[in-house]
Design an enzyme around this catalytic site. Structure first.
Site, PDB file in Angstrom:
ATOM      1  N   SER A   9       0.972  -1.742  -0.440  1.00 63.33           N
ATOM      2  CA  SER A   9       0.054  -0.333  -0.480  1.00 63.33           C
ATOM      3  C   SER A   9       1.353   0.995  -0.453  1.00 63.33           C
ATOM      4  CB  SER A   9      -0.608  -0.217   0.949  1.00 63.33           C
ATOM      5  OG  SER A   9      -1.213   1.070   1.234  1.00 63.33           O
ATOM      6  N   HIS A  34      -1.649  -1.096  -4.180  1.00 64.01           N
ATOM      7  CA  HIS A  34      -2.143  -1.047  -3.585  1.00 64.01           C
ATOM      8  C   HIS A  34      -2.385   0.267  -3.384  1.00 64.01           C
ATOM      9  CE1 HIS A  34      -5.885  -2.465  -0.861  1.00 64.01           C
ATOM     10  NE2 HIS A  34      -5.365  -1.468  -0.023  1.00 64.01           N
ATOM     11  N   ASP A  36      -5.493   3.205  -1.871  1.00 65.10           N
ATOM     12  CA  ASP A  36      -5.756   2.850  -1.190  1.00 65.10           C
ATOM     13  C   ASP A  36      -7.399   4.777  -0.934  1.00 65.10           C
ATOM     14  OD1 ASP A  36      -5.886   1.217   1.272  1.00 65.10           O
ATOM     15  OD2 ASP A  36      -4.359   1.950   1.339  1.00 65.10           O
ATOM     16  N   MET A  38      -9.422   7.033  -0.834  1.00 64.34           N
ATOM     17  CA  MET A  38     -10.607   7.599   0.677  1.00 64.34           C
ATOM     18  C   MET A  38     -11.576   8.161   0.725  1.00 64.34           C
ATOM     19  SD  MET A  38      -8.447   6.579   4.636  1.00 64.34           S
ATOM     20  CE  MET A  38      -6.857   5.117   3.952  1.00 64.34           C
ATOM     21  N   HIS A  67      -8.556   0.531  -4.076  1.00 60.77           N
ATOM     22  CA  HIS A  67      -9.542   0.120  -2.522  1.00 60.77           C
ATOM     23  C   HIS A  67     -10.301   1.077  -1.915  1.00 60.77           C
ATOM     24  CE1 HIS A  67      -9.435  -1.417   1.975  1.00 60.77           C
ATOM     25  NE2 HIS A  67     -10.514  -1.509   1.159  1.00 60.77           N
ATOM     26  N   MET A  69     -12.475   2.924  -0.580  1.00 60.68           N
ATOM     27  CA  MET A  69     -13.438   3.317   0.603  1.00 60.68           C
ATOM     28  C   MET A  69     -13.642   4.541   0.633  1.00 60.68           C
ATOM     29  SD  MET A  69      -9.851   2.522   3.226  1.00 60.68           S
ATOM     30  CE  MET A  69      -8.784   2.539   1.770  1.00 60.68           C
ATOM     31  N   MET A 138     -10.979  -7.510   5.356  1.00 58.15           N
ATOM     32  CA  MET A 138     -10.246  -6.372   6.508  1.00 58.15           C
ATOM     33  C   MET A 138      -9.522  -6.445   7.959  1.00 58.15           C
ATOM     34  SD  MET A 138      -9.620  -3.747   3.787  1.00 58.15           S
ATOM     35  CE  MET A 138      -8.622  -2.507   5.655  1.00 58.15           C
ATOM     36  N   ASP A 177      -6.021  -7.502   4.547  1.00 54.22           N
ATOM     37  CA  ASP A 177      -4.965  -5.756   4.330  1.00 54.22           C
ATOM     38  C   ASP A 177      -5.602  -4.999   6.068  1.00 54.22           C
ATOM     39  OD1 ASP A 177      -4.598  -3.172   3.311  1.00 54.22           O
ATOM     40  OD2 ASP A 177      -6.347  -2.636   2.697  1.00 54.22           O
TER      41      ASP A 177
END
Ligand code: DX5
Ligand code: ZN
Length: 216
Positions: A9, A34, A36, A38, A67, A69, A138, A177
């Site tokens: 990540s 990866h 992230d 958000m 990913h 979120m 998660m 993760d």
């Protein structure tokens, strides 16, 4: 396919150099990047959008997993697909029409992932197993890097594998993760993990290649 895949990540990397850092992680032996994403709503923090995703995808040859979120993932699928992401992973907690959303990801030319928070039952993915290419278990509550790994969730990794195999999702990868490091990676592989996502353990190390080797 030999052995577990390592997906660093880049959340904790220098945010002004995410493309360069991703390239460096590829050269250090990473199998996947990866990313992230958000939105400041589903989780408190705001990170990057499809523009930065595109820069990262252009910088590496290995697949990039976005990913997401975010509280409204459907609106972002085409953007992140256009950016070149190989996998797009959405949270089941914000997807009342999860099966439709996963099919939308595949229709956009990507592989479809579903992320499951620590408190969320695996039943959310049972009946959509054939539409899945990846399940992201998660092992922290999403929102921040560097949190403590929840090892009591390891049986959930095994259950995800069994559930996928039993319901037509045998081709899907099981990824983990959150707080993954060299003290829990062995257990996670034994539990059935195909992909280990790891942020701070790799990116806070002065030797990312060594950290990736230790995880394997
Ligand atoms: C948590 C993110 C994770 C995390 C990984 O919100 O989805 O990808 O940042 O970082 P570590 O390995 O430091 O928990
Ligand atoms: Zn993540």
């Amino acid at each position: 396919m030999g052995g577990v895949m390592i997906a660093p990540s880049i959340l904790g990397c220098d945010q002004g150099r995410l493309a360069v850092e991703s390239r460096r992680l590829q050269e250090s032996g990473a199998d996947m990047i990866h990313l992230d994403v958000m939105d400041g709503v589903f989780v408190p923090v705001l990170t990057v959008g499809s523009g930065v995703a595109g820069a990262v995808c252009d910088a590496v040859e290995i697949p990039v997993d976005a990913h997401l979120m975010v509280s409204r993932p459907a609106a972002l699928i085409d953007d992140f697909a256009g950016a070149g992401c190989r996998y797009i992973t959405v949270h089941v907690e914000v997807a009342p029409h999860l099966d439709r959303l996963l099919r939308k990801i595949r229709a956009a030319g990507c592989l479809a992932g579903a992320a499951v928070n620590p408190a969320t039952p695996l039943d959310f993915i049972r009946w959509t197993a054939p539409a899945l290419d990846l399940v992201l278990i998660m092992t922290v509550n999403p929102g921040y890097g560097g949190q403590e790994h929840m090892s009591h969730l390891h049986p959930k990794v095994t259950m995800a594998r069994e559930l996928l195999d039993a319901h037509g999702g045998g081709g899907a990868l099981v990824a983990v993760d959150g707080g993954v490091n060299d003290t829990n990676s062995g257990d996670l592989v034994r539990a059935g993990a195909d992909v280990l996502v790891s942020g701070s353990f790799i990116t806070a190390s002065d030797d990312p290649a060594g950290a990736i080797r230790e995880l394997r």
